[in-house]
Design an enzyme around this catalytic site. Structure first.
Site, PDB file in Angstrom:
ATOM      1  N   CYS A 147       0.943  -1.178  -0.204  1.00 13.13           N
ATOM      2  CA  CYS A 147       0.147   0.290  -0.248  1.00 13.13           C
ATOM      3  C   CYS A 147       1.164   0.794  -0.149  1.00 13.13           C
ATOM      4  O   CYS A 147       0.181   2.537  -0.958  1.00 13.13           O
ATOM      5  CB  CYS A 147      -0.678  -0.020   1.072  1.00 13.13           C
ATOM      6  N   ARG A 150       8.000 -11.025   5.307  1.00 12.08           N
ATOM      7  CA  ARG A 150       7.474 -10.583   6.718  1.00 12.08           C
ATOM      8  C   ARG A 150       8.407 -11.687   7.930  1.00 12.08           C
ATOM      9  O   ARG A 150       8.369 -13.150   7.817  1.00 12.08           O
ATOM     10  CB  ARG A 150       6.251 -10.530   6.780  1.00 12.08           C
ATOM     11  N   GLN A 183       0.768 -11.680  -3.002  1.00  9.29           N
ATOM     12  CA  GLN A 183      -0.461 -11.502  -2.532  1.00  9.29           C
ATOM     13  C   GLN A 183      -1.275 -11.304  -3.954  1.00  9.29           C
ATOM     14  O   GLN A 183      -0.922 -10.345  -4.631  1.00  9.29           O
ATOM     15  CB  GLN A 183      -1.149 -10.135  -1.272  1.00  9.29           C
ATOM     16  N   ASP A 240      -2.754  -8.621  -4.617  1.00  7.16           N
ATOM     17  CA  ASP A 240      -3.639  -7.114  -3.935  1.00  7.16           C
ATOM     18  C   ASP A 240      -3.858  -5.793  -4.837  1.00  7.16           C
ATOM     19  O   ASP A 240      -3.100  -6.345  -5.705  1.00  7.16           O
ATOM     20  CB  ASP A 240      -2.152  -7.259  -2.903  1.00  7.16           C
ATOM     21  N   HIS A 248      -4.942  -1.616  -4.771  1.00 10.39           N
ATOM     22  CA  HIS A 248      -5.720  -0.880  -3.997  1.00 10.39           C
ATOM     23  C   HIS A 248      -6.428   0.099  -4.598  1.00 10.39           C
ATOM     24  O   HIS A 248      -6.203   0.822  -5.732  1.00 10.39           O
ATOM     25  CB  HIS A 248      -4.531  -0.001  -3.179  1.00 10.39           C
ATOM     26  N   LYS A 282     -13.780  -2.313   8.208  1.00 14.53           N
ATOM     27  CA  LYS A 282     -13.716  -3.664   7.227  1.00 14.53           C
ATOM     28  C   LYS A 282     -14.454  -4.365   6.613  1.00 14.53           C
ATOM     29  O   LYS A 282     -15.683  -4.600   7.307  1.00 14.53           O
ATOM     30  CB  LYS A 282     -12.541  -4.160   7.753  1.00 14.53           C
ATOM     31  N   HIS A 306      -9.170  -0.886   0.301  1.00 12.02           N
ATOM     32  CA  HIS A 306      -7.938  -2.605   0.270  1.00 12.02           C
ATOM     33  C   HIS A 306      -8.282  -3.135   0.005  1.00 12.02           C
ATOM     34  O   HIS A 306      -9.465  -3.387   1.122  1.00 12.02           O
ATOM     35  CB  HIS A 306      -7.091  -2.104   1.738  1.00 12.02           C
TER      36      HIS A 306
END
Length: 809
Positions: free
Chosen positions: A502, A531, A549, A551, A553, A634, A684
């Site tokens: 992000c 991570r 991911q 992922d 945005h 969320k 997200h």
């Protein structure tokens, strides 16, 4: 296969801030370290899969090794508090005597309370003011949720696990501080000066639901009383397993004289960590004695008693247990009160709530054990952890054991090894090596999502893997998240590998002047993320250090939230319907520590609610009050696999804070002074979550029997005789050209063995070729279930396979 995600975080340092939006793969540094190895009744290991968890237990790859108490002096505190296994040690009686003296003082305090009439409203709207059977009026400090339930039906009262109470008001003599309310459960890492959350009724709790012991008297008028059952509510399961952890702790004290530390509920059971010195440890031989002792405790129907204690009283109660003493000294503020619960002769620091009595537990099994460390730090004392599972019905335990056997057979680590899909190596613990056949599935999943991106108006981007740490200071992640990042020096400045995408996407959005006409902008990124997980927490593909991911945005205007969320929900539904999985939706709303204007939160939550109503229909989703992230509300998407296990992989989260931190804005087109620019809102969203974990989920969901479109082994061509090898090779080459994973078995094995091997290897189809098939230009088709489909021309076969692939079958 066991889902032992902790319901609450047992790490006892100050709690980590809410994880970033990609929370489904958030690091576990704030949790008690998972064991690097564990034993179970079936002999299967817990910790790392295929070498992934083989490092020093509980250690990160840098010197910051997990949560610590504020008082870090004296790393080894257990000392001589445990020297040998002793049944029913003398200090149990001393502790009970101390408890009894405190109880006398609290009972004296309670005499000044004045019961007053109260009303209780049930979920159906019925307002109750008296016992329907006796006519006695309901009163504060006397009437409990159990009493209300029993006045309706004794069966209702006896089947409920816990109450969820929403108060309209409190009686005037209710003092939340005096009653030990406020703060959190010190046994689960909450409470203390740094924790402002009010998890109980307390000040400002009016109108908000709170879990309440069934047998604890009510302290005001109730606008909604819910009686939760084990099967019907996740909170009920949490309470049931929390109470069961206390029972396990009592058994361990009786049998071995263990010094108990923490014992939290999990998503599928519970555990208790015990100090047993440096030379003792649990063994599988301990399981049966523990199970027998638990049976004795449950048969006695010991009541769970709640008692409010001062800090000094708590220290007196737990004198001789250095772990409880450290918790009290560190997490209970001076001059405040906390609570303990008693069942039998067990007395434990706990916020509760709990079951009415131990007899509600009808079935118990010790499931596995492991070694861990106090606070998850290997420089601290070594602890022994025992896991357990309980149910209110013996039949449930039988079904659970059967499902565990199925889950063991479907364990992705077992299947991935057998099918040669992935491997791990100590030289890169926590990072999977994707073997050729595993890479086929991995890439197919990514391409599946990319095809959706193309149809749904997403723009794929590629962002750097490493950034100057200044980026993470700007985003706010460095302050709370640095210990979970791989950091290193670059020309005298600190850099880090990215753990999420992000902030990089924010840089891209902010790199140009944006107009309201440009929005929404949908950035999608399959960038590699790292991570720095504790090595002891690594577990196959479900907890790794390197992953990708799906992922994305979405930068949008406030008035576009509803449409974008509806589109994301439709995306999610399409994905999981393809996988043959069901799902449930939950809206998590503004938490107490939320950032940003309440009015904006209210509008955003309303937009999410409208989107969910539009998508799932009213009543097709539920609300999780105050469970949103600090940066925005969320939608939690809970997915059920073939074994009805719950996974949280997909996520849709709103973010109001990153646009502020990165000073993002767009031109509104307005000429009114002060309204020329506005901040975008970030959505997200991830459908798979981490590809690694989704791979593991699907592997177990399908049991290794991959559908054709995902299968790494789609077709095996099998000649009956070597004379037809050349034709078989031609068939294989044609299928390869058409984009199918096809092989030909030219070995000297018998025909029957070739077919059997192909079926065991999970080839979707075996194409048998003999003299007749060569003459006719055909193949004879069999499925991996050994069903004979008959002859088909090669062109017909290709068309059939393409249809199956295109329809994701």
């Amino acid at each position: 296969p066991e889902q032992d995600r902790e319901i609450r975080r047992p790490g006892l340092s100050g709690r980590r801030a809410t994880p970033p939006p990609e929370a489904e793969d958030a690091p576990s540094s704030s949790k008690a370290a998972a064991p690097s190895s564990s034993k179970s009744k079936d002999g299967s290991g817990g910790g790392g899969g295929g070498g992934g968890g083989s490092g020093v237990q509980g250690r990160r790859a840098n010197v910051e090794s997990g949560p610590r108490m504020d008082d870090a002096s004296g790393r080894l505190i257990g000392g001589e508090s445990f020297t040998a296994r002793i049944k029913n040690p003398e200090w149990l009686k001393i502790r009970e005597e101390t408890y009894a003296s405190i109880r006398i003082r609290r009972d004296a305090e309670s005499e000044i309370r004045t019961p007053v009439p109260i009303s209780v409203t049930m979920p159906d709207g019925a307002v109750l003011t008296e016992n329907r059977k006796t006519g006695a009026g309901f009163e504060s400090w006397k009437t409990s949720p159990y009493d209300v339930a029993a006045s309706i039906s004794q069966g209702l009262a006896d089947s409920a696990v816990v109450a969820r109470v929403t108060y309209a008001d409190y009686v005037s003599d209710y003092d939340p501080i005096r009653e030990g309310e406020g703060g959190g459960d010190v046994m689960l890492g909450e409470g203390g000066d740094d924790d402002e959350d009010d998890h109980g009724p307390g000040e400002g709790g009016i109108g908000k639901p709170v879990l309440w012991d069934l047998t604890r008297p009510l302290v005001g008028n109730v606008t909604k009383l819910e009686l939760l059952k084990f099967d019907g509510d996740s909170d009920a399961k949490t309470v049931f397993w929390h109470s069961s952890a206390h029972v396990l702790g009592e058994a361990l004290e009786h049998l071995y004289g263990c010094r108990l530390t923490i014992g939290p509920p999990l998503a599928g059971g519970f555990y208790y960590d015990s100090y047993m010195g440096s030379g003792d440890a649990f063994r599988e031989d301990d399981y049966k004695p523990v199970e027998a002792e638990v049976a004795k405790i449950t048969k006695k129907k010991q009541k769970f008693e709640r008692l409010v204690v001062t800090k000094d009283e708590a220290l007196g109660l737990f004198a001789g247990n250095p772990f409880k003493e450290q918790i009290i000294k560190t997490k209970v503020p001076d001059g405040s009160r906390t609570t303990v619960y008693k069942c039998g002769d067990l007395i434990d620091l706990c916020r509760g709530p709990h079951l009415p009595h131990t007899g509600r537990i009808k079935a118990f099994a010790a499931t596995r054990h492991s070694a861990t460390n106090w606070l998850g730090d290997t420089e601290n004392d070594s602890l022994q952890r025992m896991y357990g599972i309980t149910f209110p019905d013996k039949k449930m335990l039988k079904v659970w054991k059967e499902n565990q056997e199925k889950a063991k057979e479907r364990d992705h680590r077992r299947i991935a090894t057998k099918q040669e899909l992935i491997m791990f190596h100590d030289l890169s613990a926590g990072s999977a090596f994707w073997l050729p056949h595993g890479a086929r599935i991995y890439n197919t999943l990514i391409n599946f999502i990319k095809n959706h991106y193309w149809k749904r108006g997403y723009d794929e981007v590629i962002t750097p893997n490493i950034y100057n740490l200044d980026l993470w200071h700007k985003s706010g992640h460095a302050m709370h998240y640095k210990d979970a990042m791989f950091c290193f020096d670059v020309e005298g400045q600190e850099w880090a590998m990215k753990p999420m995408n992000c902030p990089g996407h924010c840089l891209m959005f902010g790199s140009a002047i944006r107009s309201y006409r440009d929005l929404p902008i949908r950035y999608a990124d399959f960038g590699v993320l790292h991570r720095n997980e504790l090595s002891g927490a690594l577990s196959g593909l479900t907890r790794v250090r390197r992953f990708q991911q799906d992922d994305a945005h979405i930068f949008c205007r406030e008035d576009q939230i509803e449409a974008e969320v509806t589109g994301a929900l439709d995306f999610m539904s399409s994905v999981y319907t393809t996988f043959g999985m069901t799902y449930k939706l939950e809206l998590s709303t503004r938490p107490k520590k939320a950032l940003g204007e309440k009015a904006l939160w209210d509008r955003a939550e309303a937009a999410l609610a409208r989107a969910m109503d539009s998508f799932a229909g009213k009543g097709g989703w539920k609300v999780n009050p105050e469970d949103g992230a600090f940066y925005g509300p969320k939608i939690d998407i809970k997915v059920m696999d073939a074994m009805e296990r719950v996974h949280q992989c997909a996520t849709i989260q709103l973010d109001f804070q990153l646009p502020i931190r990165f000073e993002l804005q767009y031109n509104t087109g307005s000429k009114e002074k002060g309204k020329e620019f506005a901040r975008p809102i970030i959505v997200h969203r991830a459908m798979l979550g981490s590809v690694e974990r989704m791979f593991a989920v699907l592997c177990e969901h399908y049991g290794g029997k991959w559908p054709l479109w995902l299968s790494p082994r789609q077709v095996m061509v099998i000649p009956i005789h070597a004379d037809w090898n050349e034709y078989c090779q031609q068939v294989r080459d044609r299928l390869h050209t058409e984009g199918f994973f096809a092989d030909v078995d030219l070995s000297k094995n018998t025909f029957q063995k070739k077919v059997r091997q192909a079926q065991v290897a999970q080839y979707n189809f075996q194409l048998v070729v003999g003299e007749q098939e060569v003459k006719n230009g055909t193949v004879n088709i069999r499925t991996r279930e050994n069903k004979v489909e008959g002859e088909k021309k090669i062109d017909e076969l290709v068309e059939m396979l393409k249809n199956l692939r295109d329809e994701h079958k």
